[in-house]
Design a protein around this motif. Structure first.
Motif, PDB file in Angstrom:
ATOM      1  N   ILE A  38      -7.581  11.490  -6.823  1.00  0.00           N
ATOM      2  CA  ILE A  38      -7.937  10.543  -7.879  1.00  0.00           C
ATOM      3  C   ILE A  38      -7.387   9.156  -7.555  1.00  0.00           C
ATOM      4  O   ILE A  38      -8.062   8.152  -7.757  1.00  0.00           O
ATOM      5  CB  ILE A  38      -7.389  11.012  -9.241  1.00  0.00           C
ATOM      6  N   PHE A  39      -6.156   9.104  -7.027  1.00  0.00           N
ATOM      7  CA  PHE A  39      -5.472   7.832  -6.798  1.00  0.00           C
ATOM      8  C   PHE A  39      -5.962   7.071  -5.574  1.00  0.00           C
ATOM      9  O   PHE A  39      -5.834   5.856  -5.512  1.00  0.00           O
ATOM     10  CB  PHE A  39      -3.964   8.056  -6.659  1.00  0.00           C
ATOM     11  N   GLN A  40      -6.502   7.760  -4.560  1.00  0.00           N
ATOM     12  CA  GLN A  40      -6.932   7.090  -3.340  1.00  0.00           C
ATOM     13  C   GLN A  40      -8.434   6.856  -3.353  1.00  0.00           C
ATOM     14  O   GLN A  40      -9.202   7.767  -3.618  1.00  0.00           O
ATOM     15  CB  GLN A  40      -6.565   7.918  -2.112  1.00  0.00           C
ATOM     16  N   LYS A  41      -8.803   5.622  -3.027  1.00  0.00           N
ATOM     17  CA  LYS A  41     -10.214   5.264  -2.936  1.00  0.00           C
ATOM     18  C   LYS A  41     -10.434   4.521  -1.617  1.00  0.00           C
ATOM     19  O   LYS A  41      -9.572   3.760  -1.179  1.00  0.00           O
ATOM     20  CB  LYS A  41     -10.630   4.348  -4.099  1.00  0.00           C
ATOM     21  N   PRO A  42     -11.593   4.692  -0.991  1.00  0.00           N
ATOM     22  CA  PRO A  42     -11.851   3.967   0.255  1.00  0.00           C
ATOM     23  C   PRO A  42     -11.976   2.463   0.010  1.00  0.00           C
ATOM     24  O   PRO A  42     -12.511   2.028  -1.011  1.00  0.00           O
ATOM     25  CB  PRO A  42     -13.165   4.543   0.762  1.00  0.00           C
ATOM     26  N   ILE A  43     -11.447   1.673   0.953  1.00  0.00           N
ATOM     27  CA  ILE A  43     -11.547   0.211   0.885  1.00  0.00           C
ATOM     28  C   ILE A  43     -12.873  -0.187   1.527  1.00  0.00           C
ATOM     29  O   ILE A  43     -13.176   0.250   2.641  1.00  0.00           O
ATOM     30  CB  ILE A  43     -10.384  -0.472   1.639  1.00  0.00           C
ATOM     31  N   LYS A  44     -13.633  -1.017   0.844  1.00  0.00           N
ATOM     32  CA  LYS A  44     -14.871  -1.520   1.422  1.00  0.00           C
ATOM     33  C   LYS A  44     -14.503  -2.632   2.399  1.00  0.00           C
ATOM     34  O   LYS A  44     -13.833  -3.584   2.027  1.00  0.00           O
ATOM     35  CB  LYS A  44     -15.785  -2.080   0.332  1.00  0.00           C
ATOM     36  N   ASN A  45     -14.928  -2.520   3.618  1.00  0.00           N
ATOM     37  CA  ASN A  45     -14.663  -3.510   4.674  1.00  0.00           C
ATOM     38  C   ASN A  45     -13.175  -3.838   4.796  1.00  0.00           C
ATOM     39  O   ASN A  45     -12.755  -4.960   4.509  1.00  0.00           O
ATOM     40  CB  ASN A  45     -15.447  -4.800   4.415  1.00  0.00           C
ATOM     41  N   PRO A  46     -12.325  -2.886   5.207  1.00  0.00           N
ATOM     42  CA  PRO A  46     -10.900  -3.182   5.326  1.00  0.00           C
ATOM     43  C   PRO A  46     -10.627  -4.239   6.397  1.00  0.00           C
ATOM     44  O   PRO A  46     -11.240  -4.234   7.451  1.00  0.00           O
ATOM     45  CB  PRO A  46     -10.285  -1.842   5.714  1.00  0.00           C
ATOM     46  N   ALA A  55       2.084  12.100  -8.601  1.00  0.00           N
ATOM     47  CA  ALA A  55       1.944  13.481  -8.125  1.00  0.00           C
ATOM     48  C   ALA A  55       0.990  13.544  -6.935  1.00  0.00           C
ATOM     49  O   ALA A  55      -0.082  12.936  -6.955  1.00  0.00           O
ATOM     50  CB  ALA A  55       1.422  14.368  -9.251  1.00  0.00           C
ATOM     51  N   ARG A  56       1.393  14.280  -5.903  1.00  0.00           N
ATOM     52  CA  ARG A  56       0.545  14.427  -4.715  1.00  0.00           C
ATOM     53  C   ARG A  56      -0.757  15.153  -5.039  1.00  0.00           C
ATOM     54  O   ARG A  56      -1.779  14.923  -4.391  1.00  0.00           O
ATOM     55  CB  ARG A  56       1.290  15.203  -3.638  1.00  0.00           C
ATOM     56  N   GLU A  57      -0.699  16.029  -6.042  1.00  0.00           N
ATOM     57  CA  GLU A  57      -1.895  16.786  -6.403  1.00  0.00           C
ATOM     58  C   GLU A  57      -3.013  15.888  -6.924  1.00  0.00           C
ATOM     59  O   GLU A  57      -4.165  16.301  -6.996  1.00  0.00           O
ATOM     60  CB  GLU A  57      -1.577  17.830  -7.486  1.00  0.00           C
ATOM     61  N   LYS A  58      -2.663  14.668  -7.324  1.00  0.00           N
ATOM     62  CA  LYS A  58      -3.669  13.757  -7.874  1.00  0.00           C
ATOM     63  C   LYS A  58      -4.093  12.689  -6.868  1.00  0.00           C
ATOM     64  O   LYS A  58      -4.737  11.713  -7.232  1.00  0.00           O
ATOM     65  CB  LYS A  58      -3.132  13.096  -9.138  1.00  0.00           C
ATOM     66  N   LEU A  83       2.375  10.700 -13.267  1.00  0.00           N
ATOM     67  CA  LEU A  83       3.741  10.305 -12.918  1.00  0.00           C
ATOM     68  C   LEU A  83       4.685  11.471 -13.193  1.00  0.00           C
ATOM     69  O   LEU A  83       4.825  11.916 -14.325  1.00  0.00           O
ATOM     70  CB  LEU A  83       4.156   9.069 -13.723  1.00  0.00           C
ATOM     71  N   ILE A  84       5.326  11.959 -12.136  1.00  0.00           N
ATOM     72  CA  ILE A  84       6.198  13.130 -12.257  1.00  0.00           C
ATOM     73  C   ILE A  84       7.611  12.795 -11.779  1.00  0.00           C
ATOM     74  O   ILE A  84       7.837  11.777 -11.140  1.00  0.00           O
ATOM     75  CB  ILE A  84       5.649  14.321 -11.439  1.00  0.00           C
ATOM     76  N   LEU A  85       8.548  13.688 -12.112  1.00  0.00           N
ATOM     77  CA  LEU A  85       9.933  13.581 -11.628  1.00  0.00           C
ATOM     78  C   LEU A  85      10.093  14.459 -10.399  1.00  0.00           C
ATOM     79  O   LEU A  85       9.663  15.606 -10.402  1.00  0.00           O
ATOM     80  CB  LEU A  85      10.918  14.082 -12.686  1.00  0.00           C
ATOM     81  N   VAL A  86      10.717  13.907  -9.370  1.00  0.00           N
ATOM     82  CA  VAL A  86      10.995  14.664  -8.155  1.00  0.00           C
ATOM     83  C   VAL A  86      12.473  14.506  -7.837  1.00  0.00           C
ATOM     84  O   VAL A  86      12.996  13.391  -7.812  1.00  0.00           O
ATOM     85  CB  VAL A  86      10.140  14.153  -6.970  1.00  0.00           C
TER      86      VAL A  86
END
Length: 167
Positions: free
Chosen positions: A82-90, A76-79, A56-59
């Motif tokens: 880590i933050f995005q994971k594929p959804i199984k059967n969207p 942070a966009r750089e992470k 969590l950053i300040l922008v």
């Protein structure tokens, strides 16, 4: 230092200070308040691995108005790896990825049996989804720190005024 007599003169003096106190002074004062909010949101964030709290950053938002300083606490966009994971059967999803910070703040749908939202599968059969409620860590952290942030901004603005005008 000029002596101010009367309300009209007081208003003119305040307007003069507001016009002269811009840019770096205002940004520094507002950033101090935003840092307090950021710290409170980090403390309220769920901690599994610690990546969310650390991410969590300040922008500073860009504004056309010179005397406006706005900061937001955001992941942070750089992470994103880590933050995005594929959804199984969207199902009827706009994205094939789940975004962890948003799912923790607002909640997410799951395919547990019973109750919840009904949807139609591709083959025409129906299924249900339940919603896991969000933890609202950003909202609760920001609300908890709002008074302290306002006080910090006011104190820092007064310090900047004292520096600029001697006092």
């Amino acid at each position: 230092m000029k002596e101010v007599v009367g309300f009209e003169e007081f208003i003119r003096a305040c307007n003069g200070i507001a016009q002269n106190l811009q840019g770096p002074q205002l940004t520094r004062a507002v950033k101090k308040g935003a840092q307090i909010v950021q710290k409170a949101i980090r403390a309220a964030a769920p901690e599994d691995t610690g990546d969310l709290r650390a991410g969590l950053i300040l922008v500073k938002e860009k504004s056309r108005v010179k005397s406006k300083a706005v900061f937001q606490v955001t992941p942070a966009r750089e992470k994103n790896h880590i933050f995005q994971k594929p959804i199984k059967n969207p199902i009827r999803s706009k994205s094939a990825n789940a975004y962890y910070p948003a799912s923790q703040e607002f909640g997410y749908f799951t395919r547990r049996p019973g109750g919840g939202m009904t949807y139609v599968r591709g083959d025409g059969s129906q299924a249900t989804m339940d919603k896991v409620p969000g933890k609202r860590y950003m909202r609760t952290g920001a609300e908890a720190a709002s008074e302290a942030a306002k006080n910090a901004i006011a104190k820092n603005l007064l310090d900047e005024i004292a520096k600029k005008y001697g006092g």
